[in-house]
Design an enzyme around this catalytic site. Structure first.
Site, PDB file in Angstrom:
ATOM      1  N   ASN A 209       0.733  -1.076   0.115  1.00  0.00           N
ATOM      2  CA  ASN A 209      -0.149   0.020  -0.025  1.00  0.00           C
ATOM      3  C   ASN A 209       0.988   1.172   0.146  1.00  0.00           C
ATOM      4  O   ASN A 209       2.032   1.076  -0.131  1.00  0.00           O
ATOM      5  CB  ASN A 209      -0.957   0.088   1.190  1.00  0.00           C
ATOM      6  CG  ASN A 209      -0.126   0.034   2.510  1.00  0.00           C
ATOM      7  OD1 ASN A 209       0.452   0.785   2.968  1.00  0.00           O
ATOM      8  ND2 ASN A 209      -0.268  -1.250   3.188  1.00  0.00           N
ATOM      9  N   ASP A 277      -4.280  -6.840   5.255  1.00  0.00           N
ATOM     10  CA  ASP A 277      -5.383  -7.710   5.989  1.00  0.00           C
ATOM     11  C   ASP A 277      -4.983  -9.218   5.393  1.00  0.00           C
ATOM     12  O   ASP A 277      -5.346  -9.962   6.110  1.00  0.00           O
ATOM     13  CB  ASP A 277      -6.412  -7.260   5.623  1.00  0.00           C
ATOM     14  CG  ASP A 277      -6.552  -5.869   6.608  1.00  0.00           C
ATOM     15  OD1 ASP A 277      -6.183  -6.017   7.685  1.00  0.00           O
ATOM     16  OD2 ASP A 277      -7.318  -4.981   6.211  1.00  0.00           O
ATOM     17  N   LYS A 287       8.964 -16.967 -11.079  1.00  0.00           N
ATOM     18  CA  LYS A 287       8.098 -15.845 -11.441  1.00  0.00           C
ATOM     19  C   LYS A 287       6.954 -16.097 -12.402  1.00  0.00           C
ATOM     20  O   LYS A 287       7.155 -17.162 -13.121  1.00  0.00           O
ATOM     21  CB  LYS A 287       9.176 -14.835 -12.481  1.00  0.00           C
ATOM     22  CG  LYS A 287       8.354 -13.818 -13.029  1.00  0.00           C
ATOM     23  CD  LYS A 287       9.485 -12.954 -13.903  1.00  0.00           C
ATOM     24  CE  LYS A 287       8.540 -11.600 -14.351  1.00  0.00           C
ATOM     25  NZ  LYS A 287       9.280 -11.123 -15.668  1.00  0.00           N
ATOM     26  N   ASP A 304      -3.921 -10.177  13.159  1.00  0.00           N
ATOM     27  CA  ASP A 304      -3.830  -8.909  13.300  1.00  0.00           C
ATOM     28  C   ASP A 304      -3.316  -8.581  14.611  1.00  0.00           C
ATOM     29  O   ASP A 304      -3.404  -8.936  15.741  1.00  0.00           O
ATOM     30  CB  ASP A 304      -5.431  -8.375  13.727  1.00  0.00           C
ATOM     31  CG  ASP A 304      -5.978  -7.029  14.052  1.00  0.00           C
ATOM     32  OD1 ASP A 304      -4.957  -6.567  14.632  1.00  0.00           O
ATOM     33  OD2 ASP A 304      -6.673  -6.593  13.294  1.00  0.00           O
ATOM     34  N   ILE A 305      -1.854  -7.673  14.155  1.00  0.00           N
ATOM     35  CA  ILE A 305      -0.919  -7.466  15.260  1.00  0.00           C
ATOM     36  C   ILE A 305      -1.624  -6.562  16.332  1.00  0.00           C
ATOM     37  O   ILE A 305      -1.361  -7.019  17.429  1.00  0.00           O
ATOM     38  CB  ILE A 305       0.148  -6.577  14.492  1.00  0.00           C
ATOM     39  CG1 ILE A 305       0.345  -7.349  13.295  1.00  0.00           C
ATOM     40  CG2 ILE A 305       1.302  -6.215  15.677  1.00  0.00           C
ATOM     41  CD1 ILE A 305       1.439  -6.571  12.352  1.00  0.00           C
ATOM     42  N   PHE A 322      -4.587   2.909  14.918  1.00  0.00           N
ATOM     43  CA  PHE A 322      -5.113   3.806  14.084  1.00  0.00           C
ATOM     44  C   PHE A 322      -6.294   3.415  13.275  1.00  0.00           C
ATOM     45  O   PHE A 322      -6.384   2.041  13.241  1.00  0.00           O
ATOM     46  CB  PHE A 322      -3.779   4.190  13.073  1.00  0.00           C
ATOM     47  CG  PHE A 322      -3.101   5.451  13.435  1.00  0.00           C
ATOM     48  CD1 PHE A 322      -2.339   5.224  14.584  1.00  0.00           C
ATOM     49  CD2 PHE A 322      -2.852   6.683  12.877  1.00  0.00           C
ATOM     50  CE1 PHE A 322      -1.493   6.388  15.048  1.00  0.00           C
ATOM     51  CE2 PHE A 322      -2.199   7.645  13.308  1.00  0.00           C
ATOM     52  CZ  PHE A 322      -1.671   7.471  14.434  1.00  0.00           C
ATOM     53  N   LYS A 336     -13.666  -0.269  15.800  1.00  0.00           N
ATOM     54  CA  LYS A 336     -12.413  -0.808  15.845  1.00  0.00           C
ATOM     55  C   LYS A 336     -11.810  -0.726  17.376  1.00  0.00           C
ATOM     56  O   LYS A 336     -11.260  -1.485  17.794  1.00  0.00           O
ATOM     57  CB  LYS A 336     -11.281  -0.097  14.849  1.00  0.00           C
ATOM     58  CG  LYS A 336     -11.492  -0.624  13.535  1.00  0.00           C
ATOM     59  CD  LYS A 336     -10.293   0.085  12.669  1.00  0.00           C
ATOM     60  CE  LYS A 336     -10.906  -0.592  11.080  1.00  0.00           C
ATOM     61  NZ  LYS A 336     -10.502  -0.057  10.135  1.00  0.00           N
ATOM     62  N   LYS A 340     -11.334  -4.243  18.692  1.00  0.00           N
ATOM     63  CA  LYS A 340      -9.880  -4.545  19.083  1.00  0.00           C
ATOM     64  C   LYS A 340      -9.484  -4.175  20.469  1.00  0.00           C
ATOM     65  O   LYS A 340      -8.329  -4.156  21.141  1.00  0.00           O
ATOM     66  CB  LYS A 340      -8.958  -3.816  18.215  1.00  0.00           C
ATOM     67  CG  LYS A 340      -9.096  -4.433  16.580  1.00  0.00           C
ATOM     68  CD  LYS A 340      -8.014  -3.865  15.818  1.00  0.00           C
ATOM     69  CE  LYS A 340      -8.291  -4.250  14.218  1.00  0.00           C
ATOM     70  NZ  LYS A 340      -7.245  -3.961  13.300  1.00  0.00           N
TER      71      LYS A 340
HETATM   72  O1  PMT Z   1       2.746   6.049   6.600  1.00  0.00           O
HETATM   73  P1  PMT Z   1       2.105   7.430   6.309  1.00  0.00           P
HETATM   74  O2  PMT Z   1       2.257   7.621   4.689  1.00  0.00           O
HETATM   75  O3  PMT Z   1       2.729   8.488   7.171  1.00  0.00           O
HETATM   76  O4  PMT Z   1       0.680   7.356   6.378  1.00  0.00           O
HETATM   77  C1  PMT Z   1      -0.089   7.225   7.630  1.00  0.00           C
HETATM   78  C2  PMT Z   1      -1.130   6.077   7.680  1.00  0.00           C
HETATM   79  C3  PMT Z   1      -2.364   6.569   6.807  1.00  0.00           C
HETATM   80  C4  PMT Z   1      -0.532   4.890   7.557  1.00  0.00           C
HETATM   81  C5  PMT Z   1      -1.771   6.155   9.247  1.00  0.00           C
HETATM   82  O5  PMT Z   1      -2.107   7.504   9.592  1.00  0.00           O
HETATM   83  C6  PMT Z   1      -2.823   5.060   9.418  1.00  0.00           C
HETATM   84  O6  PMT Z   1      -3.844   5.537   9.226  1.00  0.00           O
HETATM   85  N1  PMT Z   1      -2.421   3.741   9.854  1.00  0.00           N
HETATM   86  C7  PMT Z   1      -3.238   2.681  10.045  1.00  0.00           C
HETATM   87  C8  PMT Z   1      -3.544   2.091   8.703  1.00  0.00           C
HETATM   88  C9  PMT Z   1      -4.473   0.814   8.621  1.00  0.00           C
HETATM   89  O7  PMT Z   1      -3.918  -0.167   8.353  1.00  0.00           O
HETATM   90  O8  PMT Z   1      -5.551   1.074   9.205  1.00  0.00           O
HETATM   91  P2  PMT Z   1      -6.881  -0.012   9.556  1.00  0.00           P
HETATM   92  O9  PMT Z   1      -7.907   0.626   9.747  1.00  0.00           O
HETATM   93  O10 PMT Z   1      -6.692  -1.201   8.067  1.00  0.00           O
HETATM   94  O11 PMT Z   1      -6.227  -0.912  10.812  1.00  0.00           O
HETATM   95  C10 PMT Z   1      -6.679  -0.727  12.113  1.00  0.00           C
HETATM   96  C11 PMT Z   1      -5.377  -0.632  12.831  1.00  0.00           C
HETATM   97  O12 PMT Z   1      -5.157  -2.001  13.056  1.00  0.00           O
HETATM   98  C12 PMT Z   1      -4.168   0.044  12.593  1.00  0.00           C
HETATM   99  O13 PMT Z   1      -3.424   0.423  13.828  1.00  0.00           O
HETATM  100  C13 PMT Z   1      -3.460  -1.056  11.886  1.00  0.00           C
HETATM  101  O14 PMT Z   1      -1.812  -0.732  12.260  1.00  0.00           O
HETATM  102  C14 PMT Z   1      -3.727  -2.322  12.738  1.00  0.00           C
HETATM  103  N2  PMT Z   1      -3.596  -3.574  12.005  1.00  0.00           N
HETATM  104  C15 PMT Z   1      -4.349  -3.755  10.988  1.00  0.00           C
HETATM  105  C16 PMT Z   1      -4.411  -4.964  10.492  1.00  0.00           C
HETATM  106  C17 PMT Z   1      -3.356  -5.861  10.924  1.00  0.00           C
HETATM  107  N3  PMT Z   1      -3.273  -7.193  10.216  1.00  0.00           N
HETATM  108  N4  PMT Z   1      -2.806  -5.807  11.732  1.00  0.00           N
HETATM  109  C18 PMT Z   1      -2.768  -4.509  12.399  1.00  0.00           C
HETATM  110  O15 PMT Z   1      -2.165  -4.276  13.579  1.00  0.00           O
END
Ligand code: PMT
Length: 395
Positions: A209, A277, A287, A304-305, A322, A336, A340
């Protein structure tokens, strides 16, 4: 009296219109019990007369590098040694460039090189000058060199523009100065994830991403400055490691998960990483050839960490997630928070004007179980400072 009581504070003033605010700044610093000595660049003297600051600080104002009279009193090296803290406010783009280059062509830049005291800089300039590539390059250089950057704020400017570049108000500068170096997070173990993850499809292709890591790295730098011991687990990004931060580089979600779960005694966990995800069910050793008109890749769920850290025993004292959403920001973020089991969620709309992924700015909504606060779009560095204050309040 605050943490500045009895401290020797060297206030450097460079040539910007915000220099007029230094009168109030000096008054507040003295109210806090600091002994203030002022150094002005020649350009600063075009805005305010040294006599004003002499009267307010109760000390002679220093203006010349090679002034025999001044050197006979308190010479520049003596002044550099005298300071417990240095604050330069306002800092112009030109002064930032000189400092970043290590140029010691005037008294203030010489003092900044000659002192071992922590140096805080409060930039103030036109928003376009602040956004200019050269200024941003100098900013990164100064941060990496250990300068503590305070602000700037965003808003109406003296030149009629609107945007980032306003000097922080004296009260804000004072609060930030008082908080360091003892720090709001002194003694805390902070673990942060940042950047994207990269899920390999075959030896040359992957799913990922647009995360640049800027948000997570800004938080890591700010937590370290606030006195925390910081471990930053980062996906592939092209950012320098902030000073004093222990960095672990990973690629995939599984690697990030293993690196995070392996950390012990964490007080604060902050998940800024944009984690994939899903990952390909199988990574092709060869390849993949373009032999068919269409191709289907089966994806399987990644761990999911954040959820796993929140459910872990012992749980970190504070778990901050976030939420990156494209609609229904508050509702999705609250979901969330609950599923979580988080203490705080920083929610951002990915399609906000100016963007979030890769941008230097972000607009977020902060949510916890009882409150919801909307912040304006501000620089990620400044947002990181606000978030650290919010985190410190909840410890
Ligand atoms: O890196 P930048 O360019 O500065 O951009 C910042 C950002 C957009 C990446 C940041 O502000 C942000 O929003 N980070 C979270 C991105 C995300 O994956 O959001 P989510 O809504 O999909 O996930 C929710 C939370 O679960 C997040 O804290 C994520 O880190 C965590 N997660 C998600 C999936 C997973 N498998 N493991 C996780 O820990």
């Amino acid at each position: 009296m605050g943490t500045l009581a009895g401290k020797n504070l060297l206030l450097g003033i460079t040539g910007g219109i915000a220099a007029y605010k230094c009168g109030e700044l000096i008054r507040r610093l003295k109210d806090e019990g600091a002994d203030v000595r002022v150094v002005m660049t020649p350009a600063a003297q075009a805005f305010v007369q040294p006599m004003t600051f002499q009267a307010l600080s109760g000390n002679p104002v220093h203006t010349q590098l090679l002034d025999p009279h001044a050197e006979a009193g308190m010479g520049h090296i003596e002044l550099a040694r005298w300071a417990d803290k240095v604050l330069v406010a306002p800092v112009t783009a030109s002064f930032m460039a000189r400092l970043a280059a290590g140029d010691a062509s005037d008294l203030l830049s010489t003092l900044c090189l000659a002192t071992s005291a922590p140096i805080s800089l409060a930039p103030a300039m036109n928003q376009q000058m602040w956004r200019a590539a050269a200024t941003q390059r100098n900013l990164r250089q100064l941060e990496q060199s250990g300068y503590h950057i305070l602000g700037p704020a965003s808003g109406d400017q003296a030149c009629g523009d609107n945007g980032p570049g306003r000097m922080l108000e004296p009260a804000e500068l004072l609060a930030l100065l008082g908080g360091e170096p003892s720090g709001e997070l002194a003694g805390k173990q902070v673990l942060i994830t940042a950047g994207p993850t990269l899920e390999a499809i075959d030896p040359v292709r992957y799913i990922s991403n647009f995360s640049s890591g800027k948000m997570g790295f800004a938080l890591a730098a700010t937590c370290a400055r606030a006195g925390a011991s910081v471990t930053l687990v980062s996906g592939p990004v092209s950012l320098a490691t902030p000073r004093g931060v222990n960095r672990i580089d990973v690629q995939s979600c599984q690697q990030m998960h293993d690196a995070v779960i392996g950390q012990k005694d964490i007080d604060i966990f902050i998940a800024t990483a944009a984690v994939a995800d899903y990952r390909p069910a199988a990574r092709s050793a060869e390849k993949i050839k373009k032999s068919t008109d269409s191709l289907t890749i089966e994806l399987v769920r990644n761990p999911d960490i954040l959820a796993d850290m929140s459910a872990r025993s012992p749980r970190p004292g504070l778990v901050v997630g976030f939420a990156a959403e494209s609609s229904d920001l508050a509702a999705q973020a609250r979901a969330k928070l609950e599923t979580k089991k988080l203490d705080l969620v920083v929610a951002n709309l990915v399609n906000q004007p100016g963007g979030v992924f890769g941008s230097d700015e972000n607009q977020v909504l902060l949510l916890d179980r009882v409150s919801q606060t909307e912040l304006p779009r501000i620089e990620k560095r400044v947002l990181a400072e606000k978030l650290v204050q919010e985190i410190a309040k909840r410890l």
